[in-house]
Motif scaffolding. Structure first.
Motif, mmCIF file in Angstrom:
data_model
loop_
_atom_site.group_PDB
_atom_site.id
_atom_site.type_symbol
_atom_site.label_atom_id
_atom_site.label_comp_id
_atom_site.label_asym_id
_atom_site.label_seq_id
_atom_site.Cartn_x
_atom_site.Cartn_y
_atom_site.Cartn_z
ATOM 1 N N PHE A 294 27.219 6.710 14.764
ATOM 2 C CA PHE A 294 26.802 5.472 15.540
ATOM 3 C C PHE A 294 25.610 4.744 15.015
ATOM 4 N N ARG A 295 25.820 3.171 14.765
ATOM 5 C CA ARG A 295 24.611 2.605 14.179
ATOM 6 C C ARG A 295 23.791 2.004 15.457
ATOM 7 N N GLN A 296 22.936 1.021 15.402
ATOM 8 C CA GLN A 296 22.293 0.482 16.258
ATOM 9 C C GLN A 296 22.775 -0.978 16.404
ATOM 10 N N VAL B 32 25.964 10.318 3.286
ATOM 11 C CA VAL B 32 25.002 11.129 3.247
ATOM 12 C C VAL B 32 24.524 11.232 4.963
ATOM 13 N N GLU B 33 24.870 10.469 5.685
ATOM 14 C CA GLU B 33 24.535 10.308 7.075
ATOM 15 C C GLU B 33 25.182 11.374 7.926
ATOM 16 N N ILE B 34 26.224 11.975 7.436
ATOM 17 C CA ILE B 34 26.964 12.998 7.841
ATOM 18 C C ILE B 34 25.964 14.280 8.001
ATOM 19 N N GLY C 85 22.103 12.115 9.170
ATOM 20 C CA GLY C 85 21.879 11.228 10.401
ATOM 21 C C GLY C 85 21.615 9.677 9.782
ATOM 22 N N ASP C 86 21.752 8.805 10.992
ATOM 23 C CA ASP C 86 21.557 7.269 10.570
ATOM 24 C C ASP C 86 20.144 7.225 10.823
ATOM 25 N N THR C 87 19.468 6.476 9.793
ATOM 26 C CA THR C 87 17.877 5.894 10.065
ATOM 27 C C THR C 87 17.948 4.702 10.238
#
Ligand code: CA
Lengths: 200, 200
Positions: free
Chosen positions: A24-26, A75-77, A80-82
């Motif tokens: 999930f994103r922001q 790649v976020e798998i 993670g989401d930055t």
């Protein structure tokens, strides 16, 4: 490698990347009810690539832009989401994402994995017309959702004008027309008190 | 129409279709934890179009297949998702979906709206190589997710072999190789008791 073995590798990758549906994103959906995930975001970018291609400053090849935006967040798998405005996370982001790319694209038959990994590197390098246009989409889509959801995520993170402009410092190189429109929206949300004007 | 007015129409459409992120399907994600939505499903199909193109029986143009799979479910914004094995819903599906297509594609500048609406009609008509391949993807993706999630959705709906075969009666026309692999998976899940063998 016979055909079935090849198909198996492709399906291993296709099922592995199912995981982005849980990253999930922001940004909130347009209705403001929940945050969006990477698969939804990437679907939206691919559709926007098709519809908004005409606004790219330079001619772009959708045969590159679309696979690029469909996969730019895989790649976020592992990494993670930055969040766009998380400065601490940004420092280690590169190394984490490179390692993730090796593992995830390594699941595919070699020529496909190499091709997609190079497209991801091209996106990250931010130099070609396709990479610049993909970044326009990646940057304007959350802004359009923020606009639709009344600046909810901006308020939540107390986002400053300087942060948005820093993230978008090259957006105008990809599409002047879209960047002009984005600036109008930013001004509107400054006026509404959703974005902090720290440049006055 | 000036450029900004045109962009506004495109963005109205882009925000309207955000709603498919809230249209949930009957298929579970690979991890079995929740059902997937139309945006996630369409993202997955577009990526699979790129990776599995080689298995199409006939040469296909991804410049058509990709927009087709990205948008094939947009009509569900008004018409709702009709589960693959819901026979009552299927009777009124056509009329509901045509009306939805007129409204939703009507938001776009005319030539883009007409183009996408025609792509959706081409998908529904199921005749061209691109439409056949798009249907292969649309049919195999939930099957791969069902396999990964241990047949959860099949069990929930007590799905029968004849139902899966009926839905897939033209899948082999789009891709023999993928249909062969799908049949193996169906047999595996019959053996595991997740799909009911009503053809014995
Ligand atoms: Ca990202």
């Amino acid at each position: 490698m016979d055909e079935k073995e090849r198909l198996k590798k492709q399906l291993d990758f296709i099922l592995e990347v199912d995981k982005v549906k849980n990253i999930f994103r922001q940004t909130y959906l347009a209705d403001g009810n929940r945050k969006e995930n990477d698969a939804e975001h990437s679907w939206h970018l691919a559709l926007m690539a098709v519809l908004l291609k005409e606004y790219s400053n330079e001619e772009v090849n959708l045969g590159k832009v679309i696979p690029m935006v469909l996969t730019h967040d895989l790649v976020e798998i592992d990494a993670g989401d930055t969040y766009a405005y998380d400065e601490k996370g940004a420092q280690t982001k590169d190394a984490r994402e490179r390692k993730a790319a090796d593992r995830i694209y390594g699941l595919l038959p070699e020529e496909q994995g190499t091709w997609l990994k190079e497209l991801w590197e091209e996106f990250e390098a931010y130099e070609t017309p396709e990479a610049k246009f993909a970044h326009v989409l990646d940057n304007c889509q959350p802004l359009f959702l923020n606009d639709a959801s009344n600046g909810k995520s901006w308020e939540e993170h107390q986002v400053k004008k300087s942060q948005i402009y820093k993230r978008n410092r090259k957006t105008g190189e990809g599409s002047e027309a879209i960047w002009e429109y984005m600036k109008e929206l930013i001004d509107k949300h400054i006026a509404m008190g959703h974005v902090i004007d720290d440049e006055k």
